[in-house]
Design a protein around this motif. Structure first.
Motif, PDB file in Angstrom:
ATOM      1  N   SER A   5       0.839  -1.193   0.000  1.00  0.00           N
ATOM      2  CA  SER A   5       0.000   0.000   0.000  1.00  0.00           C
ATOM      3  C   SER A   5       0.875   1.243   0.000  1.00  0.00           C
ATOM      4  N   ASP A  29      -9.832  11.027   8.156  1.00  0.00           N
ATOM      5  CA  ASP A  29      -9.686   9.620   7.776  1.00  0.00           C
ATOM      6  C   ASP A  29      -8.812   9.563   6.528  1.00  0.00           C
ATOM      7  N   ASP A  31      -7.682   6.897   3.266  1.00  0.00           N
ATOM      8  CA  ASP A  31      -7.811   5.659   2.503  1.00  0.00           C
ATOM      9  C   ASP A  31      -6.493   5.452   1.757  1.00  0.00           C
ATOM     10  N   GLN A  35     -11.426   4.929  -2.734  1.00  0.00           N
ATOM     11  CA  GLN A  35     -12.468   3.993  -2.317  1.00  0.00           C
ATOM     12  C   GLN A  35     -13.861   4.416  -2.767  1.00  0.00           C
ATOM     13  N   TYR A  56      -7.986  11.361   1.032  1.00  0.00           N
ATOM     14  CA  TYR A  56      -8.224  11.866   2.383  1.00  0.00           C
ATOM     15  C   TYR A  56      -9.643  12.402   2.555  1.00  0.00           C
ATOM     16  N   HIS A  57     -10.216  12.091   3.714  1.00  0.00           N
ATOM     17  CA  HIS A  57     -11.503  12.651   4.123  1.00  0.00           C
ATOM     18  C   HIS A  57     -11.173  13.888   4.961  1.00  0.00           C
ATOM     19  N   TYR A  68     -13.558  14.678  -0.142  1.00  0.00           N
ATOM     20  CA  TYR A  68     -12.740  13.487  -0.374  1.00  0.00           C
ATOM     21  C   TYR A  68     -11.699  13.916  -1.394  1.00  0.00           C
TER      22      TYR A  68
END
Length: 107
Positions: A5, A29, A31, A35, A56-57, A68
């Motif tokens: 990743s 958050d 990812d 996503q 990124y959130h 996002y």
């Protein structure tokens, strides 16, 4: 053969600046890769940022919404100012030294 990743450049609680749309926010958050749906990507991600990099959130400063965002559109925010958003107290811990601590972390 699987690939590891990608390593995220930004972290939960970090205040960031969006390079294209000139807003500040706090990451709540991360990812490791995109996503969202293909339909969302086609409709919203007009610059076609890479899906295989972190996304990124973000709670938007002065707003009531989240975004996002692809990693390539962000940079660290150096203002040292906290974020004004109704969900900061819900999703983020205390504000210290220019960043938000994870929820429940006490120093």
């Amino acid at each position: 053969m699987s690939h590891p990743s990608p390593v995220a450049r930004f972290y939960v609680g970090q205040i960031v600046h969006h390079l294209r749309f000139d807003y500040r926010g706090v990451v709540f958050d991360v990812d490791p890769t995109f996503q969202g749906t293909d339909d969302w990507y086609e409709a919203v991600a007009r610059s076609r940022p890479p899906k295989d990099r972190p996304w990124y959130h973000v709670l938007v400063d002065g707003g009531q919404h989240t975004t996002y965002v692809a990693e390539r559109h962000l940079e660290p925010d150096g203002s040292g100012d906290p974020i004004r958003h109704p969900l900061v107290a819900v999703l983020c811990g205390d504000y210290r030294d220019g960043r938000y601590l994870p929820r429940g972390e006490v120093q």
